[in-house]
Structure formats: C-alpha cells, structure tokens
Design an enzyme around this catalytic site. Sequence first.
Site, short mmCIF file in Angstrom:
data_model
loop_
_atom_site.label_atom_id
_atom_site.label_comp_id
_atom_site.label_asym_id
_atom_site.label_seq_id
_atom_site.Cartn_x
_atom_site.Cartn_y
_atom_site.Cartn_z
N ASP A 140 6.11 62.02 -25.95
CA ASP A 140 7.29 61.26 -26.34
C ASP A 140 7.40 61.13 -27.87
O ASP A 140 6.47 60.64 -28.53
CB ASP A 140 7.22 59.87 -25.69
CG ASP A 140 8.36 58.99 -26.17
OD1 ASP A 140 9.51 59.45 -26.16
OD2 ASP A 140 8.09 57.85 -26.60
N ASP A 161 16.72 63.20 -32.89
CA ASP A 161 17.86 63.98 -32.37
C ASP A 161 17.78 64.11 -30.85
O ASP A 161 17.57 65.19 -30.31
CB ASP A 161 17.82 65.37 -33.05
CG ASP A 161 18.93 66.27 -32.55
OD1 ASP A 161 19.97 65.76 -32.07
OD2 ASP A 161 18.75 67.51 -32.64
C1 LIG Z 1 19.21 67.80 -28.93
S1 LIG Z 1 17.73 68.58 -28.46
C2 LIG Z 1 16.89 68.82 -29.98
C3 LIG Z 1 17.46 69.86 -30.90
C4 LIG Z 1 16.69 70.05 -32.17
N1 LIG Z 1 16.40 68.78 -32.83
C5 LIG Z 1 17.45 70.92 -33.14
O1 LIG Z 1 18.20 70.40 -33.99
O2 LIG Z 1 17.28 72.13 -33.08
C6 LIG Z 1 16.83 67.25 -27.77
C7 LIG Z 1 15.46 67.65 -27.24
O3 LIG Z 1 14.69 66.47 -27.01
C8 LIG Z 1 13.84 66.69 -25.90
N2 LIG Z 1 13.42 65.34 -25.46
C9 LIG Z 1 14.09 64.47 -24.66
N3 LIG Z 1 13.42 63.30 -24.60
C10 LIG Z 1 12.33 63.43 -25.41
C11 LIG Z 1 11.30 62.54 -25.82
N4 LIG Z 1 11.25 61.28 -25.37
N5 LIG Z 1 10.36 62.99 -26.67
C12 LIG Z 1 10.39 64.26 -27.14
N6 LIG Z 1 11.37 65.15 -26.80
C13 LIG Z 1 12.32 64.73 -25.95
C14 LIG Z 1 14.71 67.47 -24.95
O4 LIG Z 1 13.91 68.19 -24.03
C15 LIG Z 1 15.48 68.39 -25.92
O5 LIG Z 1 14.84 69.63 -26.07
#
Ligand SMILES: C[S@@+](CC[C@H](N)C(=O)[O-])C[C@H]1O[C@@H](n2cnc3c(N)ncnc32)[C@H](O)[C@@H]1O
Length: 277
Positions: A140, A161
């Site tokens: 997380d 993000d």
């Molecule tokens: C919008 S995308 C990220 C895009 C990336 N930041 C970019 O700009 O290229 C959000 C990502 O967060 C991941 N995700 C969701 N909840 C999460 C958490 N609690 N901790 C880490 N990753 C998480 C999802 O699997 C997804 O791949």
Amino acid sequence: MLSYRHAYHAGNTADVLKHIVLLALLEHMRSKDKGFKYIDTHAGAGAYSLHSEFAEKTAEWQRGIGRHLSGEAQHPLMQALVAAVHTSEQATVYPGSPKLAAGALRRQDSGACYELHSTDAKLLANNLRSQAAIKLYQSDGLAGLLSQLPTPTRRALVLIDPSYELKTDYQDIPKTVHKALRKMESAVIAVWYPVVDRSLSNQMVKALTAGLSQRVDCFELGERADSEGYGMTSSGLLVINSPWGLAQTMGDLLPQLATEHSLDGELHHRCETLIAR
Ligand SMILES: C[S@@+](CC[C@H](N)C(=O)[O-])C[C@H]1O[C@@H](n2cnc3c(N)ncnc32)[C@H](O)[C@@H]1O
C-alpha cells in the site's frame, strides 16, 4: 481485489496534465545539488504501449498525448513529455510516472515506488529493471509514504495518483497527506484527482488544504464542462509546497492546452493558488 489497469488510460488528457506538472516538479528538485527522494504511492506499470489491446480499446491517448506527437514548437514541458515517448517502427511507448522520474534522478537522488496490482507490479519491475536507485514495493502506497518520511536529506517529491476505485480514497488521501506533512513539512506533494462529481473533488481539495500553511497551487485541465453524464470531464493536480514559478508556468501553458484538448469548443482549465506563502 483491484481491477483498475492504467494501460486503458495511459497518455490520456489527464496523464498529459499530470506528467507535465511532474516534469516541472522534477526539474525544480534538480535545481539544488542536494539529493532528493521521489516517492510514487500509486506507480502503475511504468510504461505503456499505445498499440496494446488496452490502449486500442479506449483510444483515450489519441485525445491526449496523440494531439502532440506530430506537432512542433511546443512549450518546453510538452517537448520534454513528447521526448519521453519512445517511438520506433514497432511500437509507441508512453512513459508512466516512475519512468519519467527515473529519467530525472541524479546520482545523489533515489526513489520508492508502490504498486499493489500484481500484474502491474511485475511490469513495473521489468520496465524499471536498470534503475537500482528506485526501490519497488508491492504494498500500500499510502502506508509506504508515511514509512518513508522524513527522508534522509529532508528533500522529497511525492506523487499521489490513485485510481479512486475505492471511494474511501477521497477521505484517506487528505488524512495521509496531513500525517505526511507532520512528519516532513517541506515535502513537495502532488495529488491527482478526477473531476467526475465536482462536489466530491471540491470536498477533497477542501479537506487536503484545511489548516495548511504551505503554498498550495491547483491546476486543472478538462475536455468538457462539468457534467453528470460524461464520466471524467476534467482532472486536477493539487501541489503542496508548490515551487515558486510553477503557477506562472502553468498559467501560461494551460490555456493553450485547453484549446487543444477541448471536445466541446469551450476552454476548461484552472490555475489557482489556494494558499499563498
Ligand atoms: C492511476 S494509476 C497510476 C499511474 C501512474 N502514477 C502514472 O502516472 O503513470 C493507479 C495505480 O495505483 C494502483 N493502486 C491502487 N491502490 C493502491 C495502493 N493502495 N497502493 C499502491 N498502489 C495502488 C493501481 O493498481 C494502479 O496501477
């Protein structure tokens, strides 16, 4: 179980906004010799083919980065983003946030990227395989952020993000940001948010800024006017400890981008200093 995959959306208008602000923030961090840590709480896969079945299914990138790939004489930040898109005869690959950061880190800098989705975490590891300075975690990102702060050099750039697949993100993110700033008040933190339901994004912006003394700038870019019928019409980035000059840069750039990205003939952008210092 998370189902969101950024591969469907990579290179869309929201990514264009997010990534030009990220590039500007990375440039700001590099303006001092002292090393910094880049922390990406929701890293995604790191790089995305724009010809994958995911990208082809939505074709969102064509309304986003696709508008800039063949043009010239763009703003330096747009030029930098376009230069980071890898184009060859076989493929066009759009960089995710970890890849953009990897390209900017110097010897004295380091990074920590969090990605929960098992498939994207594996892709991320592959896409960043030569980047020893960036540690990857399949855990997380909000808890991870708090464990990273304060950073050894007291300089940090944080990108938050999420996909907002979990509605609790709208409450958890402001809480985490406030805890993070209590651990390190100088951290530069950029929080991306979608405008699907304007009242929800306004509530989050209000919760994020409540009680802060740091400078906060807000940047938005949209394709359509706010509406209940179109899903995401705009998106925004809230930047805490926003560097001097960023608002001016975005104020110059956003009207032009709004013209290029509008789908309804109106301009949808916002460049506002919510807390001045
Ligand atoms: C919008 S995308 C990220 C895009 C990336 N930041 C970019 O700009 O290229 C959000 C990502 O967060 C991941 N995700 C969701 N909840 C999460 C958490 N609690 N901790 C880490 N990753 C998480 C999802 O699997 C997804 O791949």
